[in-house]
Design an enzyme around this catalytic site. Structure first.
Site, PDB file in Angstrom:
ATOM      1  N   VAL A 132       0.875  -1.166   0.000  1.00 30.08           N
ATOM      2  CA  VAL A 132       0.000   0.000   0.000  1.00 30.08           C
ATOM      3  C   VAL A 132       0.915   1.219   0.000  1.00 30.08           C
ATOM      4  CG1 VAL A 132      -0.103   0.000   2.538  1.00 30.08           C
ATOM      5  CG2 VAL A 132      -1.946   1.100   1.237  1.00 30.08           C
ATOM      6  N   THR A 136       4.832  -0.786   4.885  1.00 29.68           N
ATOM      7  CA  THR A 136       4.554  -1.379   6.193  1.00 29.68           C
ATOM      8  C   THR A 136       4.204  -0.313   7.216  1.00 29.68           C
ATOM      9  OG1 THR A 136       6.017  -3.219   5.648  1.00 29.68           O
ATOM     10  CG2 THR A 136       5.475  -2.939   7.955  1.00 29.68           C
ATOM     11  N   VAL A 270       6.214  -4.081 -10.204  1.00 29.47           N
ATOM     12  CA  VAL A 270       7.450  -4.174 -10.988  1.00 29.47           C
ATOM     13  C   VAL A 270       7.854  -5.638 -11.119  1.00 29.47           C
ATOM     14  CG1 VAL A 270       9.898  -3.559 -11.048  1.00 29.47           C
ATOM     15  CG2 VAL A 270       8.197  -1.862 -10.332  1.00 29.47           C
ATOM     16  N   HIS A 552      10.184  -7.004  11.365  1.00 28.70           N
ATOM     17  CA  HIS A 552      11.527  -6.441  11.535  1.00 28.70           C
ATOM     18  C   HIS A 552      12.597  -7.171  10.730  1.00 28.70           C
ATOM     19  CE1 HIS A 552      10.149  -4.912  15.774  1.00 28.70           C
ATOM     20  NE2 HIS A 552       9.501  -4.353  14.774  1.00 28.70           N
ATOM     21  N   HIS A 596      12.511  -1.471  16.714  1.00 32.62           N
ATOM     22  CA  HIS A 596      11.562  -1.718  15.642  1.00 32.62           C
ATOM     23  C   HIS A 596      12.114  -0.962  14.423  1.00 32.62           C
ATOM     24  CE1 HIS A 596       8.319  -3.028  18.577  1.00 32.62           C
ATOM     25  NE2 HIS A 596       9.309  -2.576  19.339  1.00 32.62           N
TER      26      HIS A 596
END
Length: 617
Positions: A132, A136, A270, A552, A596
């Site tokens: 989107v 993330t 792509v 992560h 994170h």
């Protein structure tokens, strides 16, 4: 009276009435006019179009990079994204758990794991990655955590010049606009960057008790993005007035309509980088939009910002990667590099869970009072449960007694969540995380039915010794890469998590948490019944069963000097042996960070912009 159905119903009905002037006024009030403009008036690709820079992937690094490079009006910049546009479900923080099961997630899963994820269907760990605009950062839990100074100094010591803590801190600051109580004058925070960082306005009684109990247990209050990480803090969140502040919201939405040189192409996947084999020079990309293939050409560079799974996949589809894998799938070798040969990730234990004697403090996203919903949606009130970032309220950074790292370098993190899988009645996170029904029914179903207040402490290890790998099953760009994280291959990783569980139980026995009756949820984890509850072997079994990852993944396009046989890109983020091709995302991070990774992705995008401008200017 409660909003029992998820917010998606309300939002779907709202978007179904876009013709309503009254509704459009409300959408503008909520800061969504630019989102609607992108939906209704997208850029349409033109065959063989030429750009100075082609950026593949609109995640945190890609959006930051596109915004910075397009500041030069003489450069034409294309930002290509496989997914669509975020909506109000994305922008509503409490709904984070639901986003794992939507088309905004690539929905990757690991190969079946032998030593972990026993509580998941087919032992497959869910590996969420954003598909989107915003990447993330549009589906995660919005935790803003930069990392430890030792992380970046270790990068520099491995030959990555320019990436020490002193050298990357200015890029963290450049991206940040901090609205944090008590830190207004901290030299570790900036207040004028594009990315908002703020305190979560809604806080439960449980988080206050946890913070106080952690201090009573010897963990000081800290700003974990400041001078030292060790200690406990209320969470710092990438939200703006209680709404998710994704990479798209922060970097692209404010400038998109002012820059005719920035072209954004959502829903465009792509297939490969176009490479002139004689010179090993990237000259464009091939992608698919509405089932038709297009080619874009670049005058300067192709930049992959597609994330820790898709960037290595695209390199390999383009002939850059391990020679054996490319030969096996029939892709002509352009440059032999160890793409995907290393994969680090932070593995969590989903628990332990504690029940408490409070009432109405656990955040049930399916039972938000209608009054709170309306004041949040229509009046913009951030002081409601809807602004809670998926229930995450506090972080504690700890040392393990078995640690061999310097004393100010944490090994573990405790993440306090004001709830559990029961917080959405098993309709969101359970499915997104691939948990078996048996796990939910045994551990959480009764909590859901009784609406009993409870909280969970997720225990996360920062520096795992287990190393995984990613490779391709075939040359079809639509096929998933094969991802084998090999969680807990090194058994000491389990022992670190066991240390974290023991410390979380010790904290629960402190006076502040005992004052609200905190006690372990004493239901046996399915598959661990042969062990005495709460014994070390029981927790070891639970760790391997309730395994949970937090987005992560790093090191699949590892950064390092050309002399490093594990490196894919240089400290300039250029692909070794190639021209006009860089990787700019968290796949370049060489070692698992004490963080994170979302904040680091923004930093990498900001630093890459300076590297590129410095070269081409």
């Amino acid at each position: 009276m409660y909003l029992v159905a998820p917010l998606t119903t309300f939002l779907f009905l709202s978007f179904g009435s876009l013709a309503s002037p009254r509704l459009f006024d409300q959408l503008q009030q909520l800061g969504a006019a630019n989102i609607l403009n992108l939906v209704l008036h997208p850029n349409v690709p033109q065959q063989q179009a030429s750009y100075d820079f082609i950026i593949v992937g609109a995640g945190a690094a890609g959006c930051a990079l596109a915004a910075r490079l397009s500041e030069n009006p003489n450069w034409r910049v294309a930002l290509i994204e496989a997914g669509g546009v975020e909506n109000f479900v994305h922008l509503t923080p409490v709904m984070a758990g639901y986003l794992q099961s939507t088309a905004s997630n690539w929905n990757y899963k690991s190969v079946p794991q032998r030593l972990s994820c026993w509580g998941m269907h087919n032992n497959e760990c869910a590996l969420p990655r954003g598909k989107v605009l915003g990447g993330t950062s549009a589906i995660n839990y919005m935790i803003y955590n930069r990392g430890n100074r030792h992380d970046f100094d270790a990068w520099a010591q491995r030959g990555n010049h320019g990436w020490s803590y002193a050298e990357v801190l200015p890029y963290f600051l450049r991206s940040e606009s901090a609205q944090l109580q008590g830190l207004e004058h901290s030299p570790y925070h900036n207040h004028s960057g594009p990315l908002n960082v703020e305190d979560v306005k809604f806080r439960s009684q449980m988080v206050h008790a946890f913070v106080d109990a952690s201090v009573q247990a010897g963990h000081p209050r800290t700003d974990y993005n400041g001078q030292t990480q060790l200690g406990v803090s209320y969470v710092q969140a990438n939200t703006l007035n209680g709404r998710r502040h994704s990479a798209f919201s922060a970097y692209i939405r404010p400038i998109r309509n002012q820059r005719s040189n920035l072209h954004i192409f959502p829903f465009s996947r792509v297939n490969r980088v176009l490479i002139e084999s004689a010179t090993k020079s990237a000259y464009g990309v091939e992608f698919v939009y509405k089932n038709k293939k297009y080619t874009f050409k670049t005058r300067r560079e192709v930049i992959l910002s597609a994330g820790a799974f898709n960037s290595p996949q695209l390199l390999m589809l383009s002939g850059i990667g391990p020679a054996d894998n490319l030969k096996a799938i029939g892709v002509p070798l352009v440059q032999a590099l160890p793409v995907g040969r290393r994969l680090y990730d932070h593995m969590c234990h989903f628990g332990p869970t504690f029940v408490v004697n409070t009432t109405g403090q656990t955040i049930y996203s399916t039972r938000v009072p209608i009054a709170e919903t309306l004041t949040y949606l229509l009046a913009g009130n951030p002081n409601t449960r809807l602004s809670s970032i998926g229930g995450v309220e506090s972080l504690a950074f700890l040392k393990s007694p078995r640690s061999k790292l310097p004393k100010d370098w944490p090994d573990l993190e405790l993440i306090l969540v004001a709830g559990s899988l029961a917080s959405d009645d098993g309709t969101g996170l359970k499915q997104g995380a691939n948990f078996k029904d048996e796990i939910y029914d045994t551990l959480y179903r009764q909590l859901e039915r009784n609406q009993q207040d409870h909280f969970t402490l997720l225990v996360m290890q920062f520096h795992p010794k287990s190393v995984g790998r990613l490779w391709l099953r075939d040359a079809n760009p639509a096929s998933w890469p094969i991802i084998d994280p090999k969680y807990f291959l090194d058994p000491e990783d389990v022992e670190f998590l066991l240390d974290g569980i023991k410390e979380s139980i010790r904290i629960s026995k402190m006076p502040a948490l005992q004052a609200i009756g905190a006690r372990l949820l004493d239901r046996l984890v399915p598959g661990c019944e042969s062990h005495r509850f709460a014994s070390d072997d029981y927790w070891r079994c639970s760790i391997r069963t309730l395994s949970y990852t937090l987005h992560h993944q790093v090191a699949t396009c590892r950064m390092g000097p050309a002399t490093d046989p594990t490196a894919v890109v240089s400290s300039q983020l250029k692909v070794h042996g190639m021209r006009r091709l860089r990787v700019v995302d968290t796949s370049v991070i060489p070692l698992p960070p004490t963080a994170h990774t979302n904040a680091a992705a923004f930093m990498i995008g900001e630093k890459a912009a300076d590297l590129i401008r410095g070269e081409w200017n």
